[in-house]
Write a protein that holds these residues in place. Structure first.
Motif, PDB file in Angstrom:
ATOM      1  N   GLU A   1      -9.386  -2.387   7.819  1.00 57.28           N
ATOM      2  CA  GLU A   1      -8.549  -2.049   6.664  1.00 57.28           C
ATOM      3  C   GLU A   1      -7.658  -0.839   6.952  1.00 57.28           C
ATOM      4  O   GLU A   1      -6.501  -0.783   6.538  1.00 57.28           O
TER       5      GLU A   1
ATOM      6  N   THR B   1      -5.569  -1.843  -1.997  1.00 59.13           N
ATOM      7  CA  THR B   1      -6.703  -1.328  -2.775  1.00 59.13           C
ATOM      8  C   THR B   1      -7.984  -2.112  -2.519  1.00 59.13           C
ATOM      9  O   THR B   1      -9.073  -1.622  -2.758  1.00 59.13           O
ATOM     10  N   GLU B   2      -7.853  -3.352  -2.039  1.00 64.20           N
ATOM     11  CA  GLU B   2      -9.055  -4.138  -1.742  1.00 64.20           C
ATOM     12  C   GLU B   2      -8.702  -5.260  -0.763  1.00 64.20           C
ATOM     13  O   GLU B   2      -7.704  -5.951  -0.953  1.00 64.20           O
TER      14      GLU B   2
END
Ligand SMILES: Cc1cc2nc3c(=O)[nH]c(=O)nc-3n(C[C@H](O)[C@H](O)[C@H](O)COP(=O)(O)OP(=O)(O)OC[C@H]3O[C@@H](n4cnc5c(N)ncnc54)[C@H](O)[C@@H]3O)c2cc1C
Length: 492
Positions: free
Chosen positions: A260, A279-280
């Motif tokens: 990520e 964010t995810e």
């Protein structure tokens, strides 16, 4: 041991399409997948008109068209500078073209719709079943068809009747099937067990991280964004409207990890948007450049379809579509043979029709990828020229209908999809074709055909034979060539 007419290995879009087609014909079919449960992320995103026509026949297209959307805006950036925006309005739906546009839908959603359709037809995917072995027997001889060194391949014997294959699973279970279809993806176990070569090339350094993410800092109404930079690499963001989810693709240097932190760093560098935050990460995978095709799509009673038969670059949006169309080409042929309406020789036409299509697609996707790379390095080129090129490409993607060459199933005037149209009754022409039968359209009534195999309708003009997959097989001024076509088909 359970015995079944057709065993499909792999419940991706290819296997699911085939399972729906066979289930609707009443063929005893099982479909297994090694994954414990459905999943797999966005991946293939574009359903082309020809695939939608196939899925319409199978009863799944309306749901897909409702759940999906037509992507019209794509913004191209050179480095962090906006170069141009391509706005391609959707083509109007007409009687001749009920599915004129490419529908965008994440692959996991397409698969879910196909599983629902399969359930309506009485079938279901058996998850958690990993195939580990394949034994191929042949009627009469019981000889081994193939099998690479070091892998146990049991050979089968049968005094009479059709050949069979035996598939074994990680848990020790075995299933015997008259036909097996390997729709088990690019690393196909079935292909490996058959010993079929997968020729082509791999470039391990050309990689991309593909992820489904939630992110802040971009407006989904802006459509797809592509940032291209010779120094920094490529980044693509693609919204899935109404879900808050984006598909993000970043090219990945050979030594970079696919985590990520790297994704966020590459996005910031390549877009220049400090406010763009992942964010995810919901799902991610790494794509490597592979351009490969199986040297055979059939070995006796075993077939390869979809990624198991061919893999290439994602440029052109061919992957999932080609798999769906492989399955649709094979489905009616397998169905007619299993139902005793056509001899096994019909199955030879699967490879002879689909292999040239796959070769063409490999070449097209390679050429598209090459031109993207060239574009990355040709910075001073004119925006309008590029814009026209991309617009042309988008249109050709919409009209991407493979044409089958002349052969046992294609006679004079045949080879292309039969255009849809309306009938005086108000029905659509494609409603007459719906199902796994051939359709004969002609000025005079024609009798003497098995109604399970051929439906006949009166229509002005020459005689036309339409195949179960909606392809025009033949046009003829008289009925004799039509009769000769079916005599050949049923004689094998
Ligand atoms: C990361 C990534 C990104 C992609 N992006 C795009 C894109 O943007 N556009 C596009 O058109 N295409 C894209 N593709 C390609 C597209 O996803 C494939 O072409 C498509 O999924 C092919 O469908 P398939 O059913 O033939 O194979 P798959 O979808 O690969 O399905 C094969 C199935 O077989 C199962 N299986 C495998 N081995 C076994 C075994 N031994 N036993 C039982 N089951 C087994 C797997 O679990 C899987 O469910 C992408 C592919 C990947 C990997």
């Amino acid at each position: 041991m359970d015995t079944v007419d057709v065993l499909i290995v792999g419940a991706g879009p290819t296997g699911l399409t085939l399972a729906c087609d066979l289930a609707r014909q009443g063929v005893a079919v099982r479909i297994v997948d090694r994954s414990p449960r459905p999943g797999g992320g966005g991946r293939g995103f574009s359903l082309k008109p020809r695939s939608l026509a196939a899925l319409d026949d199978l009863g799944a297209a309306r749901e897909i068209a409702t759940a999906g959307f037509v992507e019209r805006r794509t913004r191209f950036h050179q480095g962090t500078r906006r170069l141009f925006e391509l706005d391609t309005p959707p083509a109007p739906v007409t009687v001749e073209q009920p599915y004129p546009n490419v529908v965008a839908l994440p692959q996991w959603r397409t698969e879910a719709i196909l599983r629902d359709r399969l359930a309506e037809l009485g079938g279901k995917v058996e998850f958690g079943m990993r195939v580990t072995g394949l034994a191929v027997g042949e009627a009469e001889s019981g000889s081994r068809v193939s099998g690479p060194a070091g892998i146990e391949v049991r050979s089968g014997t049968r005094a009479a009747g059709p050949g069979w294959s035996e598939v074994s699973f990680a848990g020790g279970e075995r299933i015997r099937a008259r036909f097996v279809v390997g729709a088990d993806g690019g690393r196909s176990t079935i292909r490996r067990e058959l010993g079929v070569a997968f020729t082509g090339r791999t470039d391990p350094d050309t990689r991309a991280m593909i992820s489904d993410v939630r992110l802040d800092g971009l407006d989904p109404a802006g459509g797809v964004n592509m940032w291209l930079s010779p120094q920094r690499g490529v980044a693509v963001t693609r919204p899935v409207p109404g879900t808050g989810v984006w598909q993000v693709v970043v090219s990945l240097g050979p030594d970079l990890p696919d985590d990520e932190e790297t994704l966020q760093r590459l996005l910031t560098e390549r877009t220049g948007l400090a406010g763009l935050r992942v964010t995810e990460v919901l799902w991610h995978s790494v794509w490597r450049y592979n351009l490969r095709i199986a040297e055979r799509f059939r070995a006796g009673p075993v077939f390869l379809a979809g990624d198991a038969a061919h893999v290439h670059s994602p440029f052109g949006g061919h992957g999932m579509n080609t798999g769906i169309q492989d399955a649709y080409n094979l489905g009616w042929k397998l169905g007619l043979v299993v139902r005793g309406l056509a001899p096994e020789g019909l199955l030879d036409t699967y490879e002879s029709e689909r292999m040239p299509v796959a070769r063409q697609i490999l070449a097209d996707s390679d050429q598209r990828m090459g031109s993207m790379m060239t574009w990355r390095f040709a910075r001073p080129l004119l925006g309008p020229l590029l814009k026209a090129g991309f617009r042309r490409r988008q249109r050709s993607t919409r009209q991407d209908h493979p044409v089958y060459p002349a052969g046992p199933l294609i006679g004079d005037g045949g080879g292309a999809p039969m255009p849809d149209g309306s009938l005086p009754t108000g029905a659509r022409l494609s409603d007459l074709f719906r199902g796994s039968h051939f359709t004969v359209l002609g000025p005079e009534p024609v009798t003497g055909f098995d109604p399970e195999l051929v439906h006949v309708h009166r229509m002005a003009g020459d005689y036309r034979v339409v195949r179960p997959d909606g392809y025009l097989a033949l046009t003829a001024p008289t009925v004799e060539p039509v009769r000769a076509y079916f005599d050949r088909l049923t004689a094998g």
